[in-house]
Scaffold this active site. Structure first.
Site, mmCIF file in Angstrom:
data_model
loop_
_atom_site.group_PDB
_atom_site.id
_atom_site.type_symbol
_atom_site.label_atom_id
_atom_site.label_comp_id
_atom_site.label_asym_id
_atom_site.label_seq_id
_atom_site.Cartn_x
_atom_site.Cartn_y
_atom_site.Cartn_z
ATOM 1 N N GLU A 43 1.962 6.482 2.002
ATOM 2 C CA GLU A 43 0.919 6.803 1.023
ATOM 3 C C GLU A 43 -0.316 7.400 1.690
ATOM 4 O O GLU A 43 -0.893 8.361 1.183
ATOM 5 C CB GLU A 43 0.520 5.547 0.232
ATOM 6 C CG GLU A 43 1.624 4.985 -0.625
ATOM 7 C CD GLU A 43 2.500 3.951 0.063
ATOM 8 O OE1 GLU A 43 3.188 3.204 -0.645
ATOM 9 O OE2 GLU A 43 2.499 3.888 1.322
ATOM 10 N N HIS A 57 1.053 4.971 7.104
ATOM 11 C CA HIS A 57 1.983 4.620 6.031
ATOM 12 C C HIS A 57 2.196 5.851 5.158
ATOM 13 O O HIS A 57 1.350 6.750 5.110
ATOM 14 C CB HIS A 57 1.422 3.476 5.197
ATOM 15 C CG HIS A 57 1.405 2.162 5.891
ATOM 16 N ND1 HIS A 57 1.352 0.972 5.218
ATOM 17 C CD2 HIS A 57 1.439 1.835 7.213
ATOM 18 C CE1 HIS A 57 1.354 -0.036 6.072
ATOM 19 N NE2 HIS A 57 1.402 0.464 7.293
ATOM 20 N N CYS A 81 -2.691 0.548 1.725
ATOM 21 C CA CYS A 81 -2.415 1.731 0.904
ATOM 22 C C CYS A 81 -3.024 1.592 -0.476
ATOM 23 O O CYS A 81 -3.522 2.566 -1.044
ATOM 24 C CB CYS A 81 -0.919 1.982 0.821
ATOM 25 S SG CYS A 81 -0.223 2.443 2.427
ATOM 26 N N CYS A 116 1.261 -1.390 -0.035
ATOM 27 C CA CYS A 116 0.725 -2.539 0.689
ATOM 28 C C CYS A 116 -0.785 -2.621 0.441
ATOM 29 O O CYS A 116 -1.369 -1.712 -0.152
ATOM 30 C CB CYS A 116 1.020 -2.383 2.184
ATOM 31 S SG CYS A 116 -0.038 -1.176 3.008
#
Length: 158
Positions: A57, A55, A88, A85
């Site tokens: 991040e 992801h 993250c 999310c």
């Protein structure tokens, strides 16, 4: 919102568009700033790397930590194109930045097909009631390693 914050958020949003347009992954981008300087950046690259943890991040945290030579991001700010999310969010808390700024909300992400609500719900359930079955094995043997860690004199705490 300051002009500098707008600039950094625009960079994160631009990364989300570029990453998506280039086929890297979903429409998410993130930058990490330390003392007014970008020290890490990442675009979602889940589908291009076959890595469900890639992801924006997480990619940006890895980049910033590498560039700073530290596994902590104290005194850093994270600018991300979307509210993080659960995965993250956990990575952000482990990295310990001083602030997180986000553009889209998790509700906006859900409308676009990225709904993480089921993960939040799973975390609230007792371990035996979760969709994915968890099985504990060899606790006594593994506990020895924790005991060795606690006795270790030259450990790096985090």
């Amino acid at each position: 919102m300051t002009e500098q914050q707008k600039t950094f958020m625009k960079m994160a949003i631009d990364l989300s568009q570029k990453g998506m347009d280039s086929g890297k992954g979903g429409p998410f981008g993130c930058i990490i700033v330390h003392n007014g300087k970008v020290v890490g950046k990442g675009a979602n690259s889940v589908s291009s790397t076959n890595d469900p943890t890639a992801h924006a991040e997480v990619v940006a945290i890895r980049d910033a930590c590498q560039n700073l030579g530290n596994f902590q991001l104290e005194d850093c700010e994270i600018y991300t194109s979307c509210e993080p999310c659960p995965m993250c969010l956990g990575a952000i808390y482990w990295a310990r930045p001083k602030a997180v700024f986000y553009a889209n909300s998790k509700e906006d992400a859900a409308e676009a097909g990225f709904d993480d609500q089921f993960i939040y719900e799973e975390l609230d359930k007792p371990i035996d009631n979760r969709k994915i079955k968890f099985h504990q094995l060899m606790k006594d043997e593994a506990k020895v390693v924790f005991q060795n860690w606690m006795a270790k004199e030259n450990k790096t705490l985090y």
